[in-house]
Design a protein around this motif. Structure first.
Motif, PDB file in Angstrom:
ATOM      1  N   HIS A   1     -54.667 -70.235  45.244  1.00 54.77           N
ATOM      2  CA  HIS A   1     -55.275 -71.393  45.870  1.00 54.77           C
ATOM      3  C   HIS A   1     -55.232 -71.329  47.376  1.00 54.77           C
ATOM      4  CE1 HIS A   1     -53.726 -72.729  41.842  1.00 54.77           C
ATOM      5  NE2 HIS A   1     -55.002 -72.539  41.733  1.00 54.77           N
ATOM      6  N   ALA A   2     -54.932 -70.175  47.881  1.00 54.61           N
ATOM      7  CA  ALA A   2     -54.986 -70.035  49.322  1.00 54.61           C
ATOM      8  C   ALA A   2     -55.791 -68.804  49.695  1.00 54.61           C
ATOM      9  CB  ALA A   2     -53.574 -69.906  49.874  1.00 54.61           C
TER      10      ALA A   2
ATOM     11  N   LYS B   1     -52.432 -68.101  55.377  1.00 54.03           N
ATOM     12  CA  LYS B   1     -52.207 -69.201  54.432  1.00 54.03           C
ATOM     13  C   LYS B   1     -51.260 -68.781  53.326  1.00 54.03           C
ATOM     14  CE  LYS B   1     -53.262 -73.154  54.732  1.00 54.03           C
ATOM     15  NZ  LYS B   1     -54.620 -73.438  54.547  1.00 54.03           N
TER      16      LYS B   1
ATOM     17  N   SER C   1     -64.379 -73.320  45.394  1.00 56.57           N
ATOM     18  CA  SER C   1     -63.756 -73.372  46.715  1.00 56.57           C
ATOM     19  C   SER C   1     -63.411 -74.787  47.135  1.00 56.57           C
ATOM     20  CB  SER C   1     -64.689 -72.743  47.754  1.00 56.57           C
ATOM     21  OG  SER C   1     -64.821 -71.377  47.512  1.00 56.57           O
TER      22      SER C   1
ATOM     23  N   GLN D   1     -59.889 -75.540  55.590  1.00 56.55           N
ATOM     24  CA  GLN D   1     -60.270 -74.213  56.087  1.00 56.55           C
ATOM     25  C   GLN D   1     -61.424 -73.630  55.295  1.00 56.55           C
ATOM     26  OE1 GLN D   1     -58.998 -72.916  58.939  1.00 56.55           O
ATOM     27  NE2 GLN D   1     -58.187 -74.987  58.931  1.00 56.55           N
TER      28      GLN D   1
ATOM     29  N   HIS E   1     -57.504 -65.985  57.078  1.00 57.79           N
ATOM     30  CA  HIS E   1     -56.891 -67.136  56.420  1.00 57.79           C
ATOM     31  C   HIS E   1     -56.056 -66.706  55.227  1.00 57.79           C
ATOM     32  CE1 HIS E   1     -57.003 -70.362  53.349  1.00 57.79           C
ATOM     33  NE2 HIS E   1     -56.691 -71.117  54.359  1.00 57.79           N
TER      34      HIS E   1
ATOM     35  N   SER F   1     -54.956 -78.504  53.744  1.00 57.41           N
ATOM     36  CA  SER F   1     -55.300 -77.581  54.812  1.00 57.41           C
ATOM     37  C   SER F   1     -56.220 -76.484  54.287  1.00 57.41           C
ATOM     38  CB  SER F   1     -54.010 -76.973  55.381  1.00 57.41           C
ATOM     39  OG  SER F   1     -54.333 -75.915  56.227  1.00 57.41           O
ATOM     40  N   THR F   2     -55.907 -75.994  53.112  1.00 59.04           N
ATOM     41  CA  THR F   2     -56.757 -74.972  52.510  1.00 59.04           C
ATOM     42  C   THR F   2     -58.164 -75.501  52.294  1.00 59.04           C
ATOM     43  OG1 THR F   2     -54.811 -74.183  51.342  1.00 59.04           O
ATOM     44  CG2 THR F   2     -56.951 -73.369  50.615  1.00 59.04           C
TER      45      THR F   2
END
Lengths: 681, 144, 101
Positions: free
Chosen positions: A254-255, A340, A230, A313, A336, A309-310
């Protein structure tokens, strides 16, 4: 139920096998195989989801375990666990996967390795489902690695580019570092409890098989896997580089999903984390959140902004686990995932359009992903603009969105935690600070891309909206960013009370000794902190958006001025805090130097011995073969000798055949005599 | 003489005397019937046949049968060994002897034995003689 | 007193001589004569045993049969020899070596 789970698991695998082997020969390169398979899994997931809603039972759990192999002393079992969480996760995975598949049919059109791409997408879906369905640590580990491989394969899809193949390697290796810790953790638990199954491990922990210290360490080791997967600090470095892969891949892996695996694991394992472990987890999560957010502020590549950003989060989700509001961490994961993935796919749409525009102008130098080349797109790409805006709003935590609910819950949890443990006030700062920055940089992105004057007029003229195969998923994901889907059957946009929070219930920790707060206590604390948190988060969100408006929309405050005034922070942020460079200098280069030394030793010295040695042995051997010369002669003798003697005896014996009876009679008598003689003896 | 003579007729005559001698031995052994039978058949029948054979197969031009012997050395050695073996056996073996009474005549008893105890061999022998007769006749006919 | 052994020795002598003749003689008829000698030797043995074995006359009977057989065999043998003579013009049995390959 279990059968459904197995079917969901295996369908993408079959698609993968088909695609890999015969994909190229199928019409349209076989993308319909993957899309069909994953759409089918979506239908099945929806069916399961429906069943779950009908049952409406927070305690629902179905388990199917069988023995994989039995070595007498060691018996390893495999199994599937299906409970509410599993169903939700399956739905998330299959939904996002389906949308990404559909999106990819247009985005990757004409690509060199089209069928291979879809094959690996299916492989990934299979692996991710495996993680979600597994009911034991070993199963999770196996699929964990599989997901890593799929990620490697997909990031390196355009492996002609050195940067892409390097990024793929980096992703896999950094993941591996985390996985080592995870494996140690698994083995620690296995040694103590004798089984890999979750329920056995929990029971073992509850009965006190592990001391608190070991339990902390083991828990943290398992969490190390989550750090890797993660992208938490310090193993976050692979995620921004992973943007080298195709944008749909970024959206899916990846999101929304793979990076969520770490959060999912932490979620499952929450009951066995000691308070110490949880605190450390919270700090890692919180620090990652703010750290990545700071970096995202100065990035110019649209995908890099989203990548950081990911990371940020994900930090939030981990933070949630650490402070005890772990179900809300999962909640944020789900929300998310929707927005995302939507953001990534939208950015893909923008990049796709930019790419085409550059192609038209025969410009192969400019970077289609650099936001400084964009501007004023909102008139030309209405659907993309609107959907992206909605997703951004959700990410920033504005009311009426799903993101607001989840982020707000996490912040409430953090606040409550700090109220009980005031020494951890940093966590609150991390949490709310990151929220502020998130709102800020996301709207910066929006304004830079869609507003203002286009940087180059010709580029602007060639921009078109993307085809429906790409925009439809965008619309779907943007829709899911609204609060409604998660609060049913209630309609209060300010309360997260809904099917999700009811069905996905918090469980008490099984750590012996009443060290942790019970779920009830955590919920109580959150309840009290809820309102202040909510007000605070709304305030912060809007101030972040406001600052972005000032700086990038109305250009009242100049970004460059601030960058000059805050030179050091700006430089640190732009250069990602030099983390990569530090790793390179202190970890990678020394390892390479050591490797070179060993290689030299090996090649120059060792090989010389071996090679020479072999030469000498061969020489001796050939001399032995020279003895063959003798042998040959000897052989000649022998072979010849045999031949000669045979013919000699033959000739001799032939003489007996005289044809004369009397001769024969003599022989007979000789025989008789001999019999007599032998009788006598 | 039978075996050593190069002249066949001499051999035949020697055979005659040998057979007579054996007949005499039979008499000493109180086997009167056998003695007579010996003379009758052997001498009178077989020897005659042999002489006929000699006559019929002799070259007109009285050819001295070239040294009518082959592999004398080996044959002699073997025969000698056998003879020595036989004699040593004869002297070593503990013969079971039973006292006997000289019979008046044996003919009657032999006749009885032939007809009663040894009937089958008797009949077979007659069949055999028949066969031999036919065979000999067949063999010696003129091929047309 | 004349003993069994003597008769047996006589038989042995006759036998050996006859054997020698069979092996050695080149003339077919001479071989036949040797065979007759052998048969006689056997007969002597039989009768001698009969005499010294309680005057059991089965020895005589057997001896009788031997004589019968000798007669038959001589007849046939001569027929064969005559044939050989007719075919090859000689009774040198050395030359009847078509058994050889």
């Amino acid at each position: 139920m279990v059968n459904y789970g197995i079917a969901i698991l295996l369908l993408p695998l079959i698609a993968f096998v088909v695609q890999i082997f015969v994909g190229k020969r199928l019409p349209r390169n076989g993308d319909w195989v993957s899309v069909g398979a994953v759409a089918l899994t979506l239908c099945m997931s929806l069916a399961m989801f429906g069943v779950m809603l009908v049952k409406y039972d927070p305690e629902f759990s179905v388990d199917g375990t069988w023995t994989w192999f039995d070595l007498g002393a060691l018996e390893v079992q495999m199994g599937i666990l299906i409970d509410n969480v599993t169903i939700v996760m399956l739905l998330v995975v299959s939904l996002v996967s389906t949308l990404v598949h559909v999106y990819s049919t247009t985005y990757m059109e004409g690509d060199v390795r089209y069928s291979r791409y879809f094959a690996f997408l299916s492989l990934f879906t299979f692996s991710m489902n495996g993680i979600v369905l597994a009911n034991n640590l070993l199963g999770i580990y196996i699929f964990w690695e599989l997901v890593g491989i799929s990620s490697y394969l997909l990031i390196g899809h355009w492996f002609e580019k050195d940067s892409a193949s390097d990024a793929a390697k980096k992703a896999f290796l950094v993941n591996r570092v985390g996985d080592i810790g995870m494996f140690i953790g698994i083995m620690l638990f296995f040694t103590a409890t004798g089984s890999f199954l979750f329920r056995d491990v929990f029971a073992g922990v509850e009965s006190g098989l592990l001391s608190t210290e070991i339990l902390t360490v083991a828990g943290l080791c398992l969490f190390a896997g989550a750090i890797g997967k993660s992208a938490q600090f310090p193993l976050h470095v692979w995620l921004p580089d992973a943007m080298e892969g195709p944008t749909p891949v970024s959206a899916l892996i990846h999101a929304a999903t793979m990076v969520a695996a770490g959060v999912y694991l932490s979620f499952r394992l929450f009951p066995i984390f000691t308070p110490t472990a949880l605190t450390i987890i919270a700090y890692i999560g919180g620090f990652t959140a703010i750290f990545a957010a700071i970096i995202a502020v100065t990035q110019n590549d649209i995908k890099k902004v989203l990548a950081y950003s990911t990371v940020s989060q994900l930090g939030y989700m981990i933070l949630a686990v650490g402070v005890g509001a772990y179900t809300y961490g999962l909640f944020h994961l789900v929300t998310h995932a929707a927005f995302k993935a939507g953001l990534f796919l939208c950015s893909g749409s923008v990049i796709h359009a930019m790419h085409h525009a550059y192609h038209e102008l025969h410009d192969h130098e400019s970077d289609p992903q650099d936001m400084r080349n964009m501007g004023g797109m909102r008139d030309k790409m209405k659907t993309t603009y609107l959907t992206m805006l909605i997703c951004t709003v959700a990410l920033s935590g504005v009311p009426f969105t799903s993101g607001f609910l989840s982020k707000d819950a996490i912040l409430a949890g953090t606040l409550s935690f700090t109220q009980h443990h005031p020494e951890h006030f940093l966590l609150v700062l991390f949490g709310f600070g990151a929220a502020f920055l998130t709102a800020f940089y996301m709207f910066r992105l929006i304004f830079m891309t869609f507003y203002g004057e286009p940087v180059r007029r010709e580029v602007y003229d060639n921009i078109h909206e993307s085809p429906s195969a790409m925009t439809a998923p965008l619309v779907a994901l943007a829709t899911l960013s609204f609060f409604l889907f998660f609060t049913l059957p209630y309609f209060n946009p300010f309360s997260d009370h809904g099917w999700f929070t009811v069905l996905i219930d918090s469980r008490d920790s099984v750590v012996p000794g009443h060290l942790n707060l019970t779920a009830h206590e955590i919920a109580e604390g959150m309840h009290h902190a809820h309102t202040p948190a909510m007000l605070l988060s709304i305030l912060i969100a809007f101030s972040g958006i406001g600052l972005a408006v000032l700086m990038y929309l109305q250009k009242r405050i100049s970004a460059d001025d601030i960058a000059a005034k805050l030179a050091l922070p700006y430089k640190l942020s732009l250069n990602k805090f030099f983390v990569d460079e530090t790793y390179q200098r202190y970890l990678i280069d020394p390892s390479l130097a050591l490797a070179r030394m060993i290689a030299f030793f090996d090649w120059e010295i060792y090989d010389k011995y071996i090679v020479n040695g072999f030469g000498k042995v061969t020489e001796k051997f050939s001399r032995l073969v020279g003895i063959r010369w003798d042998y040959d002669i000897l052989d000649q003798q022998i072979v010849d000798g045999v031949g000669r003697s045979t013919s000699f005896f033959g000739a001799g014996l032939r003489l007996i055949q005289t044809g004369k009876v009397q001769n024969y009679l003599v022989w007979v008598l000789t025989g008789v005599i001999m019999i007599y003689v032998f009788q006598a003896i | 003489m039978v075996v050593f003579s190069t002249n066949l007729i001499y051999s035949a005559v020697a055979l005659l005397f040998t057979l007579l001698g054996v007949a005499g031995l039979y008499v000493f052994l109180w086997a009167d019937f056998i003695a007579v039978t010996q003379i009758l058949i052997y001498v009178g029948g077989i020897l005659v046949i042999i002489i006929f054979g000699i006559m019929l197969t002799h070259r007109i031009t009285s050819v001295r049968l070239s040294h009518s012997s082959m592999q004398q050395g080996t044959g002699g050695a073997i025969v000698l060994v056998i003879f020595v073996g036989l004699t040593s056996m004869i002297f070593r073996a503990p013969w079971y002897r039973v006292a006997a009474v000289e019979p008046e005549e044996t003919v009657r008893q032999i006749g009885r034995l032939l007809m009663i105890d040894y009937l089958l061999p008797f009949e077979v022998a007659s069949v055999l003689l028949l066969a031999a007769l036919m065979g000999a006749a067949l063999l010696s006919r003129k091929v047309d | 007193m004349v003993d069994l052994n003597s008769y047996l020795i006589i038989g042995a002598v006759l036998f050996s001589l006859g054997l020698f003749g069979v092996i050695t003689r080149r003339n077919g008829v001479a071989v036949l004569m040797g065979v007759e000698l052998i048969l006689n030797a056997a007969n002597v043995n039989f009768v001698a045993f009969s005499r010294f074995g309680g005057m059991d006359l089965s020895g005589h009977v057997f001896s009788l049969f031997v004589i019968i057989l000798a007669a038959a065999e001589a007849a046939v043998a001569l027929a064969i020899i005559l044939n050989i003579f007719n075919n090859m013009g000689t009774i040198n049995i050395d030359e009847a070596d078509q058994l050889r390959q």
